[in-house]
Design an enzyme around this catalytic site. Structure first.
Site, short mmCIF file in Angstrom:
data_model
loop_
_atom_site.label_atom_id
_atom_site.label_comp_id
_atom_site.label_asym_id
_atom_site.label_seq_id
_atom_site.Cartn_x
_atom_site.Cartn_y
_atom_site.Cartn_z
N HIS A 268 -18.45 7.82 -1.17
CA HIS A 268 -19.14 7.93 0.14
C HIS A 268 -19.03 6.56 0.81
O HIS A 268 -17.93 6.07 1.04
CB HIS A 268 -20.59 8.40 -0.14
CG HIS A 268 -21.37 8.83 1.06
ND1 HIS A 268 -20.83 8.98 2.30
CD2 HIS A 268 -22.71 9.12 1.21
CE1 HIS A 268 -21.77 9.37 3.16
NE2 HIS A 268 -22.92 9.45 2.52
N HIS A 307 -11.21 13.52 3.58
CA HIS A 307 -12.58 13.76 4.01
C HIS A 307 -12.91 15.21 3.79
O HIS A 307 -12.05 16.07 3.98
CB HIS A 307 -12.74 13.39 5.49
CG HIS A 307 -14.15 13.15 5.89
ND1 HIS A 307 -15.00 14.16 6.22
CD2 HIS A 307 -14.85 12.00 5.97
CE1 HIS A 307 -16.19 13.64 6.50
NE2 HIS A 307 -16.13 12.34 6.36
N ASP A 363 -13.56 4.53 6.56
CA ASP A 363 -13.60 3.38 5.65
C ASP A 363 -12.25 2.69 5.50
O ASP A 363 -12.17 1.60 4.93
CB ASP A 363 -14.08 3.83 4.26
CG ASP A 363 -15.54 4.20 4.30
OD1 ASP A 363 -16.29 3.47 4.96
OD2 ASP A 363 -15.92 5.20 3.69
N1 ACO Z 1 -5.96 10.35 -2.37
C1 ACO Z 1 -5.16 11.22 -2.99
N2 ACO Z 1 -5.44 12.53 -3.12
C2 ACO Z 1 -6.58 12.97 -2.56
C3 ACO Z 1 -7.45 12.12 -1.87
C4 ACO Z 1 -7.11 10.75 -1.78
N3 ACO Z 1 -7.89 9.89 -1.14
N4 ACO Z 1 -8.52 12.83 -1.42
C5 ACO Z 1 -8.32 14.07 -1.80
N5 ACO Z 1 -7.15 14.17 -2.49
C6 ACO Z 1 -6.55 15.40 -3.04
C7 ACO Z 1 -7.33 15.90 -4.22
O1 ACO Z 1 -6.86 15.36 -5.43
C8 ACO Z 1 -7.10 17.39 -4.10
O2 ACO Z 1 -5.79 17.65 -4.54
P1 ACO Z 1 -5.46 19.02 -5.36
O3 ACO Z 1 -5.71 20.13 -4.37
O4 ACO Z 1 -4.03 18.89 -5.78
O5 ACO Z 1 -6.42 19.05 -6.51
C9 ACO Z 1 -7.11 17.64 -2.61
O6 ACO Z 1 -6.67 16.41 -2.03
C10 ACO Z 1 -8.45 18.05 -2.05
O7 ACO Z 1 -9.38 17.02 -2.36
P2 ACO Z 1 -10.87 17.26 -2.80
O8 ACO Z 1 -11.25 16.21 -3.81
O9 ACO Z 1 -11.09 18.69 -3.18
O10 ACO Z 1 -11.62 17.00 -1.42
P3 ACO Z 1 -13.16 16.77 -1.25
O11 ACO Z 1 -13.51 17.31 0.07
O12 ACO Z 1 -13.95 17.27 -2.43
O13 ACO Z 1 -13.29 15.17 -1.29
C11 ACO Z 1 -13.40 12.93 -0.61
C12 ACO Z 1 -13.42 14.39 -0.15
C13 ACO Z 1 -14.48 12.68 -1.68
C14 ACO Z 1 -13.72 12.04 0.60
C15 ACO Z 1 -11.98 12.61 -1.17
O14 ACO Z 1 -11.01 12.81 -0.14
C16 ACO Z 1 -11.88 11.17 -1.72
O15 ACO Z 1 -12.29 10.94 -2.86
N6 ACO Z 1 -11.36 10.20 -0.90
C17 ACO Z 1 -11.29 8.82 -1.33
C18 ACO Z 1 -12.66 8.17 -1.20
C19 ACO Z 1 -13.05 7.91 0.23
O16 ACO Z 1 -12.28 7.39 1.04
N7 ACO Z 1 -14.32 8.25 0.55
C20 ACO Z 1 -14.89 7.99 1.88
C21 ACO Z 1 -15.15 9.27 2.60
S1 ACO Z 1 -15.78 8.91 4.18
C22 ACO Z 1 -17.38 8.61 3.92
O17 ACO Z 1 -18.04 9.08 3.06
C23 ACO Z 1 -18.01 7.68 4.81
#
Ligand code: ACO
Length: 435
Positions: A268, A307, A363
Site C-alpha cells: 500500500h 493497482h 508511488d
Molecule cells: N509486478 C509484476 N507483476 C505484477 C505486479 C507488479 N507490480 N502487480 C501485479 N502483478 C501480476 C501478478 O503477479 C498477477 O499475475 P498472474 O495473473 O500471472 O498471477 C497479476 O499481475 C494480477 O495481480 P494481483 O496481485 O492479482 O493484483 P492485485 O489487485 O491483488 O494487487 C497490487 C494490486 C497489490 C497493487 C499489486 O499490483 C502490487 O503488489 N504492486 C506492487 C506494489 C505497489 O506498487 N503498491 C502500491 C499500490 S498504490 C497504493 O496503494 C497507494
C-alpha cells in the site's frame, strides 16, 4: 417482474428467487433467503480481499480504473491539482463543497491554530529508540493523542468530532516532522503560524539556526500538489481499516492510527519506499532489461506498478511526472529518474505487463521526488499519511452518518474440525517435527 432485478434458480431445489438490482449491485443479505430447508442458514457471498464487494455508499472519491479517472466530490484530480491548495481540497473532501474565500480563510486559520502538540506528546516521542522507523513513530503517536484528548470518545457529537478532525489535520505535519527530526537526532522545531500548511511543515523539518525559515516556493507548491494527489482514494486498504475500526465507535485518534498502520505496508503506502530501494538495486539503465526478466520469471514484483482498481495509467502518476520536472529544476535531476523512465518504457511495451494491465501507480515517481527534496526513504510513507488523514476522516464521518452502517463484521467459511474429543496433556502424542 421488475426490470431491475435478477432471477436466480437454485438447482438444488429448482426454486426461483428474484432479487432487486440497485446501482448495479444486489444486496448480499438478499441471498440469505436462498435455502434448501427452513433450518438452512442461506447462501452467503464469498469474496476474499473484497474483489467485488461494495461496502458502502460514498460521495467522496470517484474512480474509474479502466478509463484512468479520479475525482474528488466530482472535480477531476488534475483540475484540483492545478488550481487549489491542499487545505482547500481538504475542505472539499471533509465538507462536500469547495470553500468560498471567507470559508477558506477561517478554515486555514483554524488548522494553523491547532498545529501545536502537548508537551507530553513531545516527551512521548523522545522515548522512541534512536533508529525507530518514522512511520512506526507516527502510528504510535497518533494513537497516543487519544490520551491527550479523552473527550474525543464522544463521537456522537458532531461539533466534538469536528474539533478532533481539525486537530488531526493540523497536528499530523507536526508529528511527522518530529518523527523525522528524532531519527536524525535534531532538536524539534515548533510550528510557525505565519507560514502556510506546507511551508510550516518544511519549516518544522528543515529549520536549523536561521531566525526564520523560508521555503523554496517551487518545492512548497510541488509538495502541496503531492498532498492533493494523496488526499483520498476511496475504499483502499487504509480507508477500509479506518471505516472498519471506526465502526466500533472508537475515538478518531485510534481509528486513524489503525488506518496509518494499514498504509505502512509495502503493498500500500509503503510501496514508494520500496520503489527507491528497487531502483538502487537495479543501479543503472543498462540493468533494466535483466531486472524485468527476473520479475517476469516470478522473482518479486515491479514496485510502483499495478493497482487493484486502475487498469490504465494512474491519473495521479501523470501529475506527479509533471511535478517531478518542477522539483528537478530546483534540486537537479535525480539520477534514478532515468532508470525509472527506462523501466516504465520497457514495461509498457512488454506483453507480460500489457496483458495484466500493469501501469505505473502513484508511488512510482513520488519516491524519486521526495528523495530529490532531501527526504530519506523511511519518510516517504509518512509524507503519504499526512494528506491521507483528510481522506480517512472524510470516510470516517461519512460512515458514522450513514444509517445503513453498523459495526463491520464479515462472515467466514468454516474449514476447521468438527467437534473434537479432548485429550489430556499426559496422553497427547508429540509431533515428529516440533512446531
Ligand atoms: N509486478 C509484476 N507483476 C505484477 C505486479 C507488479 N507490480 N502487480 C501485479 N502483478 C501480476 C501478478 O503477479 C498477477 O499475475 P498472474 O495473473 O500471472 O498471477 C497479476 O499481475 C494480477 O495481480 P494481483 O496481485 O492479482 O493484483 P492485485 O489487485 O491483488 O494487487 C497490487 C494490486 C497489490 C497493487 C499489486 O499490483 C502490487 O503488489 N504492486 C506492487 C506494489 C505497489 O506498487 N503498491 C502500491 C499500490 S498504490 C497504493 O496503494 C497507494
Amino acid at each position: 417482474m421488475a426490470q431491475n432485478s435478477i432471477t436466480i434458480t437454485d438447482n438444488r431445489t429448482q426454486q426461483n428467487y428474484t432479487l432487486p438490482i440497485e446501482d448495479g449491485t444486489i444486496r448480499a443479505m438478499d441471498l440469505r433467503q436462498i435455502k434448501t430447508s427452513p433450518e438452512d442458514f442461506g447462501i452467503m457471498s464469498y469474496d476474499p480481499a473484497f474483489m467485488n464487494t461494495a461496502s458502502c455508499r460514498s460521495t467522496i472519491t470517484f474512480i474509474d480504473g479502466d478509463r484512468g479517472i479520479l475525482r474528488y466530490r466530482g472535480y477531476p484530480i488534475e483540475v484540483l491539482a492545478e488550481h487549489c491548495s491542499f487545505l482547500e481540497v481538504a475542505y472539499l473532501l471533509l465538507f462536500h463543497d469547495l470553500p468560498a474565500k471567507l470559508e477558506l480563510k477561517l478554515w486555514v486559520d483554524q488548522i494553523t491554530h491547532h498545529t501545536m502538540l502537548h508537551e507530553t506528546t513531545k516527551k512521548f516521542m523522545e522515548g522512541f529508540r534512536y533508529n525507530a522507523h518514522p512511520m512506526a513513530m507516527l502510528v504510535s503517536t497518533v494513537a497516543a493523542l487519544a490520551t491527550v484528548y479523552p473527550e474525543a470518545r464522544d463521537i456522537h457529537d458532531p461539533a466534538n468530532r469536528l474539533l478532533q478532525v481539525k486537530r488531526l489535520v493540523a497536528k499530523l505535519p507536526t508529528m511527522a516532522a518530529m518523527a523525522y527530526r528524532h531519527s536524525l537526532g535534531f532538536p524539534y522545531v515548533y510550528p510557525d503560524n505565519d507560514l502556510s500548511y506546507v511551508e510550516n511543515f518544511l519549516n518544522m523539518l528543515w529549520k536549523m539556526v536561521e531566525p526564520k525559515y523560508v521555503a523554496n516556493p517551487i518545492l512548497a507548491r510541488a509538495l502541496d500538489i503531492l498532498f492533493i494527489l494523496h488526499a483520498d482514494h476511496e475504499q483502499n486498504c487504509s480507508a477500509n481499516a479506518m471505516r472498519c475500526v471506526g465502526s466500533s465507535h472508537v475515538d478518531p485518534y485510534l481509528a486513524t492510527a489503525a488506518a496509518a498502520a494499514a498504509l505502512a505496508g509495502p503493498l500500500h503506502g509503503g510501496a514508494n519506499e520500496e520503489v527507491v530501494k528497487m531502483l538502487d538495486e537495479i543501479g543503472s539503465k543498462n540493468n533494466v532489461p535483466a531486472y524485468i526478466k527476473q520479475i517476469k520469471d516470478g522473482h518479486g514484483k515491479l514496485m510502483g506498478f499495478g493497482h487493484r482498481i486502475y487498469k490504465n495509467y494512474d491519473p495521479r502518476a501523470k501529475v506527479i511526472k509533471w511535478a517531478a520536472e518542477q522539483v528537478f529544476g530546483v534540486t537537479g535531476r535525480n539520477p534514478k529518474l532515468d532508470i525509472a523512465l527506462e523501466l516504465e518504457r520497457i514495461a509498457l511495451e512488454d506483453d507480460y505487463f500489457i496483458k495484466r494491465k500493469l501501469y505505473p501507480n502513484v508511488d512510482f515517481y513520488s519516491g524519486i521526488i521526495y528523495q530529490a527534496m532531501g527526504f530519506k526513504p523511511e519518510m516517504f510513507t509518512v509524507l503519504f499519511a499526512i494528506p491521507r488523514t483528510v481522506g480517512w476522516l472524510a470516510q470516517w464521518q461519512e460512515m458514522l452518518n450513514d444509517p445503513e452502517q453498523k459495526i463491520a463484521r464479515p462472515r467466514q467459511i468454516w474449514t476447521g474440525h468438527e467437534v473434537r474429543e479432548f485429550v489430556p496433556l499426559a496422553k497427547r502424542n508429540a509431533l515428529a517435527v516440533p512446531r
